[in-house]
Write a protein that holds these residues in place. Structure first.
Motif, short mmCIF file in Angstrom:
data_model
loop_
_atom_site.label_atom_id
_atom_site.label_comp_id
_atom_site.label_asym_id
_atom_site.label_seq_id
_atom_site.Cartn_x
_atom_site.Cartn_y
_atom_site.Cartn_z
N ALA A 218 8.09 13.57 1.81
CA ALA A 218 9.11 12.91 2.63
C ALA A 218 10.51 13.23 2.10
O ALA A 218 11.46 13.41 2.89
N ALA A 219 10.64 13.32 0.78
CA ALA A 219 11.94 13.67 0.19
C ALA A 219 12.35 15.09 0.58
O ALA A 219 13.52 15.36 0.85
N VAL A 220 11.37 16.00 0.62
CA VAL A 220 11.66 17.36 1.08
C VAL A 220 12.17 17.34 2.51
O VAL A 220 13.18 17.98 2.85
N VAL A 221 11.53 16.54 3.36
CA VAL A 221 11.89 16.48 4.79
C VAL A 221 13.28 15.89 4.99
O VAL A 221 14.10 16.46 5.71
N THR B 83 16.48 19.53 -2.43
CA THR B 83 15.25 19.93 -1.73
C THR B 83 14.30 20.62 -2.71
O THR B 83 13.09 20.38 -2.68
N ALA B 84 14.85 21.48 -3.56
CA ALA B 84 14.03 22.16 -4.56
C ALA B 84 13.40 21.14 -5.52
O ALA B 84 12.21 21.23 -5.85
N GLY B 85 14.21 20.17 -5.96
CA GLY B 85 13.68 19.15 -6.85
C GLY B 85 12.56 18.34 -6.21
O GLY B 85 11.56 18.00 -6.85
N ALA B 86 12.73 18.05 -4.91
CA ALA B 86 11.71 17.29 -4.18
C ALA B 86 10.43 18.11 -4.05
O ALA B 86 9.32 17.57 -4.15
N TRP B 87 10.58 19.43 -3.81
CA TRP B 87 9.37 20.25 -3.67
C TRP B 87 8.62 20.35 -5.00
O TRP B 87 7.39 20.27 -5.03
N VAL B 88 9.34 20.51 -6.10
CA VAL B 88 8.69 20.57 -7.42
C VAL B 88 7.99 19.24 -7.70
O VAL B 88 6.87 19.22 -8.25
N LYS C 158 0.80 -1.21 0.00
CA LYS C 158 0.00 0.00 0.00
C LYS C 158 0.84 1.27 0.00
O LYS C 158 0.45 2.29 -0.58
N PHE C 159 2.00 1.21 0.66
CA PHE C 159 2.80 2.43 0.74
C PHE C 159 3.50 2.77 -0.56
O PHE C 159 4.15 3.81 -0.68
N LEU C 160 3.39 1.90 -1.58
CA LEU C 160 3.94 2.19 -2.90
C LEU C 160 2.84 2.37 -3.95
O LEU C 160 3.11 2.33 -5.14
N GLN C 161 1.61 2.55 -3.49
CA GLN C 161 0.51 2.79 -4.41
C GLN C 161 0.68 4.16 -5.08
O GLN C 161 1.24 5.09 -4.49
N PRO C 162 0.22 4.32 -6.33
CA PRO C 162 0.37 5.59 -7.04
C PRO C 162 -0.17 6.80 -6.27
O PRO C 162 0.40 7.89 -6.36
N ARG C 163 -1.24 6.60 -5.50
CA ARG C 163 -1.83 7.73 -4.78
C ARG C 163 -0.92 8.27 -3.67
O ARG C 163 -1.18 9.35 -3.13
N THR C 164 0.12 7.52 -3.32
CA THR C 164 1.03 7.96 -2.25
C THR C 164 2.14 8.88 -2.78
O THR C 164 3.01 9.29 -2.02
N MET C 165 2.10 9.21 -4.06
CA MET C 165 3.17 10.03 -4.66
C MET C 165 3.40 11.35 -3.91
O MET C 165 4.55 11.70 -3.59
N PRO C 166 2.37 12.13 -3.58
CA PRO C 166 2.62 13.38 -2.84
C PRO C 166 3.30 13.14 -1.50
O PRO C 166 4.18 13.91 -1.09
#
Length: 321
Positions: free
Chosen positions: A15-18, A139-144, A2-10
């Motif tokens: 998490a990458a930003v963090v 961080t910028a790439g993760a936010w975009v 479930k944690f790799l479902q497409p809807r978890t993309m945001p």
């Protein structure tokens, strides 16, 4: 899974930003505690071991701090790979999202190799500065990636007047210059990360005042943007993002002046690095709140007479010309 479902993309992108912000701040902790060469070799921690081990003339506390920062790289990599896997599972496939997701593991690999260069150059201020700026770029790439994950793949659409959006891009450039000036100040100041590290040959008061001057420009641009958004009745999300950015900037300025007048204590330097990361993220948040993407022909069309705003919200009011 479930944690790799497409809807978890945001969630993965956020998490990458963090984690990218976290490793930026812990990198500053390594420097202000004098632990930059706590692991004097790379990729091994010591000449004989990948794990922390007693080494002549190096405190185990410093070794543990540096090794802990290295371990965080694996967390950043895990999140980066998660972003990529979830992006590739989107149906239909979203090429733009996949390309943005690829930047995370690639950037993580570059950061790891650059970290080795930082150690081998004995914390040269140029390599240390670039190490920080690479984290800021990731961080910028993760936010975009986070912003795009919440949008469709239709044509880009402004939610504010074009000149206001242009001012937002100018603000991003100004904050980027501010971050570069900040690493020059840090590379000139007392917190080198180790007694063996060299420093930039600049006068600390001169570069600190130049840094402060750029701060005034950034705050002035932020206030102008906030004013423009309010007088044009821009979307509430953009106005709130502008207020939040200004609050973060003023708080960061207060910490900056406090550390200057208190002789640059290590704790305040760490807080200042954390604040600079927040300024960067909140700036990106503001600009991405001023534009969106309308649904593509393959998406569900919005009802007649409605307009899609940030986050998929619908409004009867069209975006300003």
């Amino acid at each position: 899974m479930k944690f790799l479902q497409p809807r978890t993309m945001p969630a993965w992108a956020l998490a990458a930003v963090v984690v990218n912000s976290l490793i930026t701040v812990t990198g500053a902790a390594v420097r202000v505690t004098g632990s930059g060469l706590g692991c004097p070799t790379w990729p091994k921690c010591t000449p004989d071991s990948y794990l922390p081990a007693p080494h002549a003339e190096i405190s185990m506390v410093n070794t543990a701090i540096e090794f802990g920062n290295r371990l965080l790289t694996f967390l950043v990599l895990a999140v980066a790979l998660g972003c990529l896997l979830v992006a590739m599972r989107q149906r239909p496939r979203r090429p733009g999202l996949v390309k943005l997701a690829w930047l995370q593991p690639i950037g993580c690999a570059v950061q790891g190799l650059w970290g080795g260069l930082v150690v081998h150059t004995l914390l040269n201020p140029v390599t240390v500065s670039v190490h920080f700026l690479l984290s800021i770029a990731m961080t910028a790439g993760a936010w975009v990636l986070y912003a795009r994950a919440k949008e469709s793949d239709g044509p880009a659409e402004r939610l504010v007047h074009r000149d206001i959006l242009r001012l937002g891009y100018v603000l991003i450039a100004a904050v980027a210059v501010l971050l570069v000036a900040g690493v020059v100040v840090t590379g000139t100041g007392p917190h080198s990360g180790d007694s063996l590290a060299s420093r930039f040959p600049f006068d600390i008061e001169t570069v600190a005042r130049l840094h402060a001057d750029i701060v005034y420009v950034v705050i002035g641009l932020s206030f102008a943007l906030l004013f423009a958004l309010h007088v044009t009745d821009a979307p509430r999300a953009a106005r709130r993002a502008a207020v939040a950015l200004l609050v973060v900037e003023l708080s960061q300025g207060f910490i900056g002046y406090l550390q200057y007048f208190m002789g640059v204590p290590a704790l305040l330097v760490g807080l200042h690095v954390f604040g600079s990361t927040l300024v960067w993220i909140f700036t990106l948040r503001l600009v991405t709140s001023m534009r969106t993407r309308l649904p593509s022909p393959t998406d569900d069309a919005p009802e007649a007479g409605t307009y899609v705003s940030v986050g998929g919200e619908r409004s009867a009011t069209p975006p300003p010309a």
